[in-house]
Design a protein around this motif. Sequence first.
Motif, PDB file in Angstrom:
ATOM      1  N   LEU A 213      -3.374  67.178  18.736  1.00  0.00           N
ATOM      2  CA  LEU A 213      -2.740  67.144  17.357  1.00  0.00           C
ATOM      3  C   LEU A 213      -1.971  65.781  17.153  1.00  0.00           C
ATOM      4  O   LEU A 213      -1.286  65.306  17.986  1.00  0.00           O
ATOM      5  CB  LEU A 213      -1.902  68.334  17.585  1.00  0.00           C
ATOM      6  CG  LEU A 213      -2.317  69.603  17.810  1.00  0.00           C
ATOM      7  CD1 LEU A 213      -1.265  70.843  18.097  1.00  0.00           C
ATOM      8  CD2 LEU A 213      -2.925  70.115  16.413  1.00  0.00           C
ATOM      9  N   ALA A 214      -2.106  65.518  15.952  1.00  0.00           N
ATOM     10  CA  ALA A 214      -1.174  64.497  15.373  1.00  0.00           C
ATOM     11  C   ALA A 214       0.188  64.760  15.228  1.00  0.00           C
ATOM     12  O   ALA A 214       0.455  65.838  15.095  1.00  0.00           O
ATOM     13  CB  ALA A 214      -1.690  64.020  13.889  1.00  0.00           C
ATOM     14  N   PRO A 215       1.088  63.731  15.513  1.00  0.00           N
ATOM     15  CA  PRO A 215       2.408  63.962  15.431  1.00  0.00           C
ATOM     16  C   PRO A 215       2.994  64.396  14.032  1.00  0.00           C
ATOM     17  O   PRO A 215       2.352  63.860  13.113  1.00  0.00           O
ATOM     18  CB  PRO A 215       3.152  62.509  15.812  1.00  0.00           C
ATOM     19  CG  PRO A 215       2.049  61.577  15.495  1.00  0.00           C
ATOM     20  CD  PRO A 215       0.548  62.280  15.690  1.00  0.00           C
ATOM     21  N   VAL A 216       4.048  65.101  14.107  1.00  0.00           N
ATOM     22  CA  VAL A 216       4.546  65.831  12.923  1.00  0.00           C
ATOM     23  C   VAL A 216       5.260  64.412  11.980  1.00  0.00           C
ATOM     24  O   VAL A 216       5.960  63.653  12.738  1.00  0.00           O
ATOM     25  CB  VAL A 216       5.412  66.677  13.019  1.00  0.00           C
ATOM     26  CG1 VAL A 216       6.016  67.244  11.713  1.00  0.00           C
ATOM     27  CG2 VAL A 216       4.960  67.782  13.538  1.00  0.00           C
ATOM     28  N   ASP A 217       4.892  64.284  10.786  1.00  0.00           N
ATOM     29  CA  ASP A 217       5.334  63.198   9.764  1.00  0.00           C
ATOM     30  C   ASP A 217       6.989  63.808   9.366  1.00  0.00           C
ATOM     31  O   ASP A 217       7.045  64.731   8.672  1.00  0.00           O
ATOM     32  CB  ASP A 217       4.491  63.013   8.801  1.00  0.00           C
ATOM     33  CG  ASP A 217       5.160  61.832   7.768  1.00  0.00           C
ATOM     34  OD1 ASP A 217       6.442  61.362   8.017  1.00  0.00           O
ATOM     35  OD2 ASP A 217       4.564  61.521   6.774  1.00  0.00           O
ATOM     36  N   ALA A 218       7.695  63.435  10.033  1.00  0.00           N
ATOM     37  CA  ALA A 218       9.170  63.600   9.775  1.00  0.00           C
ATOM     38  C   ALA A 218       9.341  63.406   8.084  1.00  0.00           C
ATOM     39  O   ALA A 218      10.508  64.108   7.741  1.00  0.00           O
ATOM     40  CB  ALA A 218      10.327  62.959  10.700  1.00  0.00           C
ATOM     41  N   GLY A 219       9.001  62.454   7.579  1.00  0.00           N
ATOM     42  CA  GLY A 219       9.194  62.350   5.963  1.00  0.00           C
ATOM     43  C   GLY A 219       8.602  63.475   5.348  1.00  0.00           C
ATOM     44  O   GLY A 219       9.049  63.464   4.216  1.00  0.00           O
ATOM     45  N   MET A 220       7.857  64.503   5.813  1.00  0.00           N
ATOM     46  CA  MET A 220       7.296  65.482   5.178  1.00  0.00           C
ATOM     47  C   MET A 220       8.065  66.694   5.399  1.00  0.00           C
ATOM     48  O   MET A 220       7.973  67.692   4.807  1.00  0.00           O
ATOM     49  CB  MET A 220       5.933  65.735   5.584  1.00  0.00           C
ATOM     50  CG  MET A 220       4.912  64.890   5.447  1.00  0.00           C
ATOM     51  SD  MET A 220       4.697  64.327   3.703  1.00  0.00           S
ATOM     52  CE  MET A 220       3.783  65.964   2.982  1.00  0.00           C
ATOM     53  N   ALA A 221       9.306  66.652   6.060  1.00  0.00           N
ATOM     54  CA  ALA A 221       9.979  67.817   6.228  1.00  0.00           C
ATOM     55  C   ALA A 221      10.740  68.063   4.836  1.00  0.00           C
ATOM     56  O   ALA A 221      11.064  67.313   3.915  1.00  0.00           O
ATOM     57  CB  ALA A 221      11.305  67.404   7.355  1.00  0.00           C
TER      58      ALA A 221
END
Length: 239
Positions: A213-221
């Motif tokens: 799984l790709a890491p979560v993009d914190a900028g999309m929160a």
Amino acid sequence: LVVVGLGVSWILDGLEIQLVSSAGFQESLHMSSTEVGFAGTIYLIGQVVGALTFGRLTDKLGRKRLFIITLAIYLVGSGIAGLAWTPWFLYLWRFVAGLGIGGEYTAINSAIDELIPAKYRGRVDIAVNGTYWGGALLGALASFWLLDTDHFAENVGWRIAFFIGPVMGLVIIWLRRHIPESPRWMVTHGQGEQAERIVDDIEASVEAQGKKLAPVDAGMAMLIKAREEIPLRDLVHVF
């Protein structure tokens, strides 16, 4: 799991519509053509009432709880309708079955929109809603055989037909018990920790299959405000 477990509702709806249009119960219950037509109408009225009623409850009580409750209501309504001995009894339980299916629409579409990633959501919506025609086909084939008096007595075949949906539904209720609650719904209702555990379990099951799984993009929160229910005035504003 989500597609199969939730998609059965449209199969059941298509099945129900086809069974009523076949009117195998008309002679047994001594119904006119107008009364047969009303048996279909009362089912649709039940769907509208169920969608409006359970739609609000779905937002308040949760997606998972409601898509199990509404399916159970359908099972009871359709099953008891198969025991009808007079038109008014058939109307009553057809209305109840409609309530369940109408409630299913709201609970299931909400769950799909919140559980399925945006990339696949449109295709899943089409696949799930399109199963209605599979149910109509199943109902047509079942009616062709069950309403043939060479196979069953005239007063028996149509009753068996009404039991097909409930039998399928019992299997699906068991399957739905394993579908998680919508994490988005839980977050909006102040259950962030439980939502996090659900997401962690889903991610763990994916990684156990050897997928990275790709890491979560914190900028999309985004910030989600917890609230028990959404006022009608907010819904009107959206429209």
